[in-house]
Design a protein around this motif. Structure first.
Motif, PDB file in Angstrom:
ATOM      1  N   GLY A 224       0.870  -1.157   0.062  1.00  0.00           N
ATOM      2  CA  GLY A 224      -0.017  -0.175  -0.357  1.00  0.00           C
ATOM      3  C   GLY A 224       0.758   0.922   0.103  1.00  0.00           C
ATOM      4  N   SER A 225       2.210   1.265   0.052  1.00  0.00           N
ATOM      5  CA  SER A 225       2.905   2.599   0.301  1.00  0.00           C
ATOM      6  C   SER A 225       3.897   1.934  -0.860  1.00  0.00           C
ATOM      7  CB  SER A 225       3.219   2.979   1.342  1.00  0.00           C
ATOM      8  OG  SER A 225       3.561   2.109   2.753  1.00  0.00           O
ATOM      9  N   LEU A 226       5.097   3.288  -0.796  1.00  0.00           N
ATOM     10  CA  LEU A 226       6.047   2.906  -1.096  1.00  0.00           C
ATOM     11  C   LEU A 226       6.984   4.042   0.110  1.00  0.00           C
ATOM     12  CD1 LEU A 226       6.385   4.606  -4.944  1.00  0.00           C
ATOM     13  CD2 LEU A 226       6.728   2.706  -4.211  1.00  0.00           C
ATOM     14  N   ASN A 227       7.974   3.991   0.296  1.00  0.00           N
ATOM     15  CA  ASN A 227       9.734   4.154   1.287  1.00  0.00           C
ATOM     16  C   ASN A 227       9.239   6.419   0.864  1.00  0.00           C
ATOM     17  OD1 ASN A 227      12.877   4.918   1.527  1.00  0.00           O
ATOM     18  ND2 ASN A 227      12.304   3.541   2.610  1.00  0.00           N
ATOM     19  N   VAL A 228       9.805   6.478   1.515  1.00  0.00           N
ATOM     20  CA  VAL A 228       9.406   7.814   1.417  1.00  0.00           C
ATOM     21  C   VAL A 228      10.385   8.125   0.365  1.00  0.00           C
ATOM     22  CG1 VAL A 228      10.598   8.498   3.519  1.00  0.00           C
ATOM     23  CG2 VAL A 228       8.971  10.148   2.187  1.00  0.00           C
ATOM     24  N   SER A 229      11.773   7.674   0.233  1.00  0.00           N
ATOM     25  CA  SER A 229      12.864   8.799  -0.354  1.00  0.00           C
ATOM     26  C   SER A 229      12.002   8.152  -1.627  1.00  0.00           C
ATOM     27  CB  SER A 229      14.267   7.709   0.181  1.00  0.00           C
ATOM     28  OG  SER A 229      14.327   6.689  -0.280  1.00  0.00           O
ATOM     29  N   VAL A 230      12.187   6.845  -2.279  1.00  0.00           N
ATOM     30  CA  VAL A 230      11.545   6.457  -3.684  1.00  0.00           C
ATOM     31  C   VAL A 230      10.115   7.074  -4.157  1.00  0.00           C
ATOM     32  CG1 VAL A 230      10.467   4.619  -4.479  1.00  0.00           C
ATOM     33  CG2 VAL A 230      12.282   4.495  -3.194  1.00  0.00           C
ATOM     34  N   ALA A 231       9.101   7.563  -3.013  1.00  0.00           N
ATOM     35  CA  ALA A 231       8.057   8.334  -3.563  1.00  0.00           C
ATOM     36  C   ALA A 231       8.709   9.807  -4.049  1.00  0.00           C
ATOM     37  CB  ALA A 231       7.235   8.055  -1.977  1.00  0.00           C
ATOM     38  N   CYS A 232       9.321  10.169  -3.207  1.00  0.00           N
ATOM     39  CA  CYS A 232       9.952  11.852  -3.080  1.00  0.00           C
ATOM     40  C   CYS A 232      10.290  11.410  -4.394  1.00  0.00           C
ATOM     41  CB  CYS A 232      11.014  11.546  -2.200  1.00  0.00           C
ATOM     42  SG  CYS A 232      11.139  13.414  -1.906  1.00  0.00           S
ATOM     43  N   GLY A 233      11.558  10.990  -5.152  1.00  0.00           N
ATOM     44  CA  GLY A 233      12.221  10.781  -5.963  1.00  0.00           C
ATOM     45  C   GLY A 233      11.529  10.199  -7.400  1.00  0.00           C
ATOM     46  N   VAL A 234       9.958  10.106  -7.219  1.00  0.00           N
ATOM     47  CA  VAL A 234       8.539   9.763  -8.228  1.00  0.00           C
ATOM     48  C   VAL A 234       8.486  11.340  -8.557  1.00  0.00           C
ATOM     49  CG1 VAL A 234       7.339   8.641  -9.662  1.00  0.00           C
ATOM     50  CG2 VAL A 234       8.529   7.843  -7.799  1.00  0.00           C
ATOM     51  N   PHE A 235       8.274  11.414  -7.561  1.00  0.00           N
ATOM     52  CA  PHE A 235       7.573  12.732  -7.575  1.00  0.00           C
ATOM     53  C   PHE A 235       8.691  14.044  -8.467  1.00  0.00           C
ATOM     54  CE2 PHE A 235       3.746  11.855  -4.758  1.00  0.00           C
ATOM     55  CZ  PHE A 235       2.467  12.798  -5.334  1.00  0.00           C
ATOM     56  N   LEU A 236       9.578  13.916  -7.735  1.00  0.00           N
ATOM     57  CA  LEU A 236      10.512  15.313  -8.154  1.00  0.00           C
ATOM     58  C   LEU A 236      10.830  15.559  -9.344  1.00  0.00           C
ATOM     59  CD1 LEU A 236      13.113  15.065  -4.462  1.00  0.00           C
ATOM     60  CD2 LEU A 236      10.972  16.680  -6.125  1.00  0.00           C
ATOM     61  N   TYR A 237      11.285  13.948 -10.559  1.00  0.00           N
ATOM     62  CA  TYR A 237      11.074  13.505 -11.315  1.00  0.00           C
ATOM     63  C   TYR A 237       9.830  13.710 -12.390  1.00  0.00           C
ATOM     64  CZ  TYR A 237      16.396  12.879 -11.566  1.00  0.00           C
ATOM     65  OH  TYR A 237      17.593  12.533 -11.950  1.00  0.00           O
ATOM     66  N   GLU A 238       9.102  14.259 -11.897  1.00  0.00           N
ATOM     67  CA  GLU A 238       7.667  14.787 -12.835  1.00  0.00           C
ATOM     68  C   GLU A 238       7.753  15.797 -12.597  1.00  0.00           C
ATOM     69  OE1 GLU A 238       3.980  14.833 -14.324  1.00  0.00           O
ATOM     70  OE2 GLU A 238       5.916  12.946 -14.205  1.00  0.00           O
ATOM     71  N   VAL A 239       8.357  16.521 -11.932  1.00  0.00           N
ATOM     72  CA  VAL A 239       8.731  17.751 -12.002  1.00  0.00           C
ATOM     73  C   VAL A 239       9.925  18.525 -13.217  1.00  0.00           C
ATOM     74  CG1 VAL A 239       9.375  19.930 -10.723  1.00  0.00           C
ATOM     75  CG2 VAL A 239       8.011  18.688  -9.437  1.00  0.00           C
ATOM     76  N   VAL A 240      10.614  17.472 -13.171  1.00  0.00           N
ATOM     77  CA  VAL A 240      11.667  17.637 -14.075  1.00  0.00           C
ATOM     78  C   VAL A 240      11.069  17.277 -15.510  1.00  0.00           C
ATOM     79  CG1 VAL A 240      14.089  16.406 -15.078  1.00  0.00           C
ATOM     80  CG2 VAL A 240      13.753  17.009 -12.084  1.00  0.00           C
ATOM     81  N   ARG A 241      10.476  15.941 -15.318  1.00  0.00           N
ATOM     82  CA  ARG A 241       9.912  15.226 -16.742  1.00  0.00           C
ATOM     83  C   ARG A 241       8.593  16.529 -17.580  1.00  0.00           C
ATOM     84  NH1 ARG A 241       5.613  14.071 -19.416  1.00  0.00           N
ATOM     85  NH2 ARG A 241       4.276  13.788 -17.910  1.00  0.00           N
ATOM     86  N   GLN A 242       7.718  17.586 -16.941  1.00  0.00           N
ATOM     87  CA  GLN A 242       7.339  18.129 -17.472  1.00  0.00           C
ATOM     88  C   GLN A 242       7.800  19.436 -17.443  1.00  0.00           C
ATOM     89  OE1 GLN A 242       3.583  19.198 -14.705  1.00  0.00           O
ATOM     90  NE2 GLN A 242       3.313  17.238 -14.249  1.00  0.00           N
ATOM     91  N   ARG A 243       8.767  19.964 -16.817  1.00  0.00           N
ATOM     92  CA  ARG A 243       9.353  21.189 -17.209  1.00  0.00           C
ATOM     93  C   ARG A 243      10.917  20.692 -18.101  1.00  0.00           C
ATOM     94  NH1 ARG A 243      10.648  24.551 -11.090  1.00  0.00           N
ATOM     95  NH2 ARG A 243       8.370  24.601 -10.875  1.00  0.00           N
TER      96      ARG A 243
END
Length: 245
Positions: A224-243
């Motif tokens: 039901g969840s990801l490790n916080v550092s892994v989840a954070c990486g996914v979020f940050l790289y979605e910002v990178v992908r969009q920008r």
């Protein structure tokens, strides 16, 4: 690499506070009194520093020196002034990109997050003075040295930091499963700050009530969840992908 510095002695710890040294944690002996000790306690409260009252045996294990009932651990990395950091970022010719950590307490998770944030071009990481993981040698090592390259600011309360960022037209986006919106439905091209929550509890309800958007990661397996550092990486790289897209 610098080492995590230890300061011992009531007056020495008090002087470190007055000199605005980047203090991670202070340990005080239970039951101690005296005028200088009370002055130290007042300085700790005034500066919102993390402090624990412990038995003398704990202090004896921390240092073999004459600690006089007070030991402080100093961060190997200096902290930045939050408001100055925000103002410097706003002057840049790019959309601001901040990361707020709500009670992330594991030093290795913190180090991994710092490393990914630096790789993703995050302008600064903001953590609360109380309850957050300290920056230790392990943090620096796990960050692969990124802790020396990305600004990290400590604030008394994340709520105040959120209000300040919002007043600067920076949108606050919470990474939480308590959302109907997937991460891919958020516009990260605007000035933004992502909030990641604690390993066990996620983002506190009081913080969730303040954010502009909530977004979740789609989880297709049974866990039901990801490790916080892994989840954070996914979020940050979605910002990178969009920008960069």
């Amino acid at each position: 690499m610098q080492s995590n510095t230890q300061i011992y002695g009531i007056r020495a710890v008090l002087e470190a506070i007055n000199a605005e040294q980047p203090i991670n944690k202070i340990f005080l002996q239970k039951g101690l009194g005296g005028e200088l000790f009370k002055e130290l306690e007042t300085a700790i409260r005034k500066n919102g520093l993390s402090c624990s009252y412990v038995p003398i045996e704990k202090l004896n294990r921390l240092t073999k020196n004459n600690h006089q009932g007070a030991v402080a651990n100093i961060s190997p990395v200096p902290f930045h002034s939050f408001e100055s950091l925000v103002e410097q970022v706003l002057e840049k010719d790019k959309a601001p990109f901040f990361l707020l950590l709500d009670q992330v307490s594991d030093v290795r998770n913190f180090g991994a997050i710092i490393r990914t944030a630096e790789c993703c071009g995050v302008d600064g990481i903001i953590v609360p003075k109380s309850g957050a993981a300290p920056i230790t040698d392990d943090t620096v090592k796990t960050s692969a040295g990124a802790a020396f390259k990305i600004p990290i600011a400590k604030v008394d309360h994340l709520k105040d930091a959120i209000f300040y960022l919002q007043s600067s037209d920076i949108k606050i986006i919470a990474a939480t499963e308590k959302s109907q919106t997937a991460i891919y439905g958020i516009n990260f091209n605007q000035p933004c700050a992502i909030v990641m929550g604690a390993e066990d509890k996620g983002i506190s309800p009081s913080i969730l009530n303040l954010v502009d958007y909530k977004a979740k990661l789609p989880l297709l397996g049974e866990i039901g969840s990801l490790n916080v550092s892994v989840a954070c990486g996914v979020f940050l790289y979605e910002v990178v992908r969009q920008r960069i897209g």
